[in-house]
Motif scaffolding. Structure first.
Motif, PDB file in Angstrom:
ATOM      1  N   GLU A 130      13.001  29.905  62.843  1.00 41.23           N
ATOM      2  CA  GLU A 130      12.894  29.653  64.281  1.00 41.23           C
ATOM      3  C   GLU A 130      13.914  30.463  65.080  1.00 41.23           C
ATOM      4  N   HIS A 149       6.102  32.346  67.499  1.00 41.07           N
ATOM      5  CA  HIS A 149       6.743  31.196  66.844  1.00 41.07           C
ATOM      6  C   HIS A 149       5.884  29.943  66.860  1.00 41.07           C
ATOM      7  N   CYS A 181       3.915  26.779  66.118  1.00 35.60           N
ATOM      8  CA  CYS A 181       4.193  25.927  64.947  1.00 35.60           C
ATOM      9  C   CYS A 181       3.336  26.295  63.723  1.00 35.60           C
TER      10      CYS A 181
HETATM   11  C1  HEM Z   1       3.193  16.780  65.467  1.00 32.32           C
HETATM   12  C2  HEM Z   1       3.969  17.463  64.678  1.00 32.32           C
HETATM   13  C3  HEM Z   1       4.665  18.754  65.078  1.00 32.32           C
HETATM   14  C4  HEM Z   1       5.034  19.224  66.311  1.00 32.32           C
HETATM   15  C5  HEM Z   1       4.830  18.556  67.664  1.00 32.32           C
HETATM   16  C6  HEM Z   1       5.666  20.519  66.105  1.00 32.32           C
HETATM   17  C7  HEM Z   1       6.161  21.318  67.125  1.00 32.32           C
HETATM   18  C8  HEM Z   1       6.714  22.571  66.941  1.00 32.32           C
HETATM   19  C9  HEM Z   1       7.232  23.411  68.002  1.00 32.32           C
HETATM   20  C10 HEM Z   1       7.272  23.037  69.486  1.00 32.32           C
HETATM   21  C11 HEM Z   1       7.668  24.559  67.441  1.00 32.32           C
HETATM   22  C12 HEM Z   1       8.331  25.735  68.160  1.00 32.32           C
HETATM   23  C13 HEM Z   1       7.296  26.700  68.666  1.00 32.32           C
HETATM   24  C14 HEM Z   1       7.906  27.828  69.460  1.00 32.32           C
HETATM   25  O1  HEM Z   1       9.108  28.077  69.374  1.00 32.32           O
HETATM   26  O2  HEM Z   1       7.149  28.492  70.190  1.00 32.32           O
HETATM   27  C15 HEM Z   1       7.448  24.457  66.006  1.00 32.32           C
HETATM   28  C16 HEM Z   1       7.769  25.432  65.087  1.00 32.32           C
HETATM   29  C17 HEM Z   1       7.655  25.269  63.721  1.00 32.32           C
HETATM   30  N1  HEM Z   1       7.098  24.194  63.058  1.00 32.32           N
HETATM   31 FE1  HEM Z   1       6.278  22.556  63.907  1.00 32.32          FE
HETATM   32  N2  HEM Z   1       5.659  20.794  64.766  1.00 32.32           N
HETATM   33  C18 HEM Z   1       5.062  19.752  64.100  1.00 32.32           C
HETATM   34  C19 HEM Z   1       4.833  19.658  62.742  1.00 32.32           C
HETATM   35  C20 HEM Z   1       5.231  20.579  61.796  1.00 32.32           C
HETATM   36  C21 HEM Z   1       5.019  20.462  60.367  1.00 32.32           C
HETATM   37  C22 HEM Z   1       4.267  19.318  59.680  1.00 32.32           C
HETATM   38  C23 HEM Z   1       5.592  21.560  59.792  1.00 32.32           C
HETATM   39  C24 HEM Z   1       5.671  21.942  58.343  1.00 32.32           C
HETATM   40  C25 HEM Z   1       5.499  21.187  57.306  1.00 32.32           C
HETATM   41  C26 HEM Z   1       6.129  22.394  60.859  1.00 32.32           C
HETATM   42  C27 HEM Z   1       6.760  23.605  60.683  1.00 32.32           C
HETATM   43  C28 HEM Z   1       7.185  24.430  61.703  1.00 32.32           C
HETATM   44  C29 HEM Z   1       7.819  25.727  61.471  1.00 32.32           C
HETATM   45  C30 HEM Z   1       8.100  26.372  60.116  1.00 32.32           C
HETATM   46  C31 HEM Z   1       8.105  26.263  62.740  1.00 32.32           C
HETATM   47  C32 HEM Z   1       8.794  27.588  63.048  1.00 32.32           C
HETATM   48  C33 HEM Z   1       7.762  28.694  63.261  1.00 32.32           C
HETATM   49  C34 HEM Z   1       8.379  30.020  63.633  1.00 32.32           C
HETATM   50  O3  HEM Z   1       9.488  30.073  64.178  1.00 32.32           O
HETATM   51  O4  HEM Z   1       7.734  31.040  63.368  1.00 32.32           O
HETATM   52  N3  HEM Z   1       5.897  21.754  62.056  1.00 32.32           N
HETATM   53  N4  HEM Z   1       6.843  23.236  65.731  1.00 32.32           N
END
Ligand code: HEM
Length: 420
Positions: A101, A369, A371
């Motif tokens: 991130e 980025h 999710c």
């Molecule tokens: C309802 C559940 C979830 C919400 C609301 C959520 C929300 C988010 C948000 C807002 C971001 C940042 C996006 C950005 O910076 O533009 C993010 C990034 C990320 N999320 Fe989730 N997430 C959820 C569930 C999960 C789950 C289940 C996983 C993995 C098992 C996960 C893995 C990641 C990863 C690895 C990133 C970083 C991606 C990057 O920087 O390229 N998330 N998520």
């Protein structure tokens, strides 16, 4: 309530301070609605926070268009050095490695290509079988315990098992993984007095070391004897000419367990609370679960915005909706506010599972980025609630949800539920 001239509002409204996030949710929505009306994004000075790097402050991006503009333009709105606000001390990344991130292209592009293997359709199909069994176990635990806390009895264990199944973490290590994740999240979320922060920081350090040692051990084991799990896929054979270093694997593992266990758990609690508070929407959902659940999931995450805010650092002179930004400036993307923007959502304060289109930014705006776990999180929610409403059709809130005060996420500490 607010002074009609807005005087009290301006004097009291400091979204950079924890006090603001202790206010009733309706007041917070009202304050963000007022901020969205302003001609340009406003600047908020950073209060001093113990054990964190004190910044100057940030420009608050509160409209949907502002959040999507910054999300799309990674060249000007960088994720490095850190997306959390306030930023963690510099030494943290030297010891633990830096999270996906917090990186930008081209390093982020390379890392994301490798770690996307964790979410390949083959991995997701295998995981879905486990997910059904885990949902059955979680609902059985609730049914056996009788009325109780949905967080403790259902969401924490269910989301821990799903992520640990994905990663191939042995059953015996899972209760400890959950304790470590709770300590890490509490540190990010709770900005208390210096003494409290020291206590949280000490627990966070112990937890991060524990998780790091666990991934080192598992990485070593899987290199010798690979399984059908993510750690084997990332630590093992050099499939496409690229692999993660030990440090990168550790940092990704930390991000996955924290992002994958905590946020989906809170989302499930919000889902049950919202469907209890809106019986008409629940009735509509249960009239045809397969038809309405995809829209319901989008509406739940829009309405609850489980991640409240993330930060970007400006890399070049830029003008965003009349606000001049200079290199080094911080902007904070308020997903909670963008998801209630009346310019994009009709009646944004109405919970409507048949809303369409629903271009919410709960999983981040459109950009590099976005999710990685969004699809997994949606499936997790769908599978759990199918099991829950089949086995305990009248499950509902027994008392109001107990929120955790946080500038970072919309967390629920306890959710008392009952059923007959
Ligand atoms: C309802 C559940 C979830 C919400 C609301 C959520 C929300 C988010 C948000 C807002 C971001 C940042 C996006 C950005 O910076 O533009 C993010 C990034 C990320 N999320 Fe989730 N997430 C959820 C569930 C999960 C789950 C289940 C996983 C993995 C098992 C996960 C893995 C990641 C990863 C690895 C990133 C970083 C991606 C990057 O920087 O390229 N998330 N998520």
């Amino acid at each position: 309530m607010w002074d009609p001239l807005g005087v009290k509002l301006i004097a009291d409204l400091d979204i950079a301070k924890l006090d603001f996030w202790e206010r009733p949710v309706s007041e917070r929505h009202e304050a963000f609605a007022w901020l969205r009306e302003q001609e340009r994004p406003l600047f908020f000075a950073q209060p001093k926070v113990p054990l964190a790097r004190a910044g100057k402050g940030f420009h608050a991006l509160v409209r949907h268009a502002d959040v999507t503009e910054a999300s799309r333009n990674g060249a000007v709105f960088a994720n490095s050095p850190a997306v959390t606000n306030p930023e963690p001390p510099k030494w943290v990344k030297y010891i633990y490695g830096d999270s996906l991130e917090n990186k930008d292209a081209p390093e982020h592009t390379r890392l994301r290509r490798i770690v996307s293997r964790a979410f390949a359709p083959r991995m997701m199909a295998r995981l879905e079988e486990h997910m059904r069994r885990r949902a059955e176990e979680a609902v059985s635990a609730l049914a056996a315990a009788g009325p109780g806390d949905f967080v403790e009895l259902v969401t924490q264990t269910y989301t821990t098992h799903v992520v640990c199944d994905l990663l191939g973490i042995p059953d015996a290590d899972r209760p400890q993984v959950l304790r470590w994740v709770r300590d890490t999240v509490e540190y990010q979320a709770v900005r208390s007095d210096p003494k409290g922060m020291l206590r949280h920081a000490a627990k966070n350090t112990r937890a991060t070391f524990g998780l790091r040692n666990l991934v080192i051990r598992l990485g070593r084991e899987r290199r010798k004897e690979p399984g059908d799990d993510v750690i084997s896929a990332l630590a093992g054979a050099d499939v496409e000419g690229e692999r993660l270093t030990g440090m990168e694997l550790g940092a990704f593992f930390l991000l996955l367990v924290v992002a994958g266990i905590d946020t989906p758990g809170h989302t499930m609690s919000h889902a049950l609370a919202l469907l209890s508070e809106h019986p008409d929407q629940r009735e509509l959902l249960l009239s045809d679960y397969d038809r309405y659940m995809p829209g319901a999931v989008d509406e739940i995450v829009r309405y609850a915005s489980p991640i409240t805010q993330l930060q970007r650092t400006v890399t070049a002179e830029y003008e965003l909706r009349g606000q001049r930004l200079a290199p080094g400036d911080k902007v904070v993307l308020f997903y909670n506010s963008a998801n209630r923007d009346e310019r994009v959502f009709t009646d944004p304060d109405v919970f409507d599972i048949s809303r369409g289109p629903n271009p919410h930014v709960a999983f981040g705006g459109p950009g590099a980025h976005y999710c990685l776990g969004a699809h997994l999180a949606k499936r997790e929610l769908t599978v759990l609630f199918q099991e829950l409403f089949t086995r305990l059709p009248d499950v509902r809130l027994a008392a109001p949800p107990e929120p955790m005060v946080s500038t970072f996420n919309n967390a629920i500490r306890r959710l008392p539920v009952t059923f007959s």
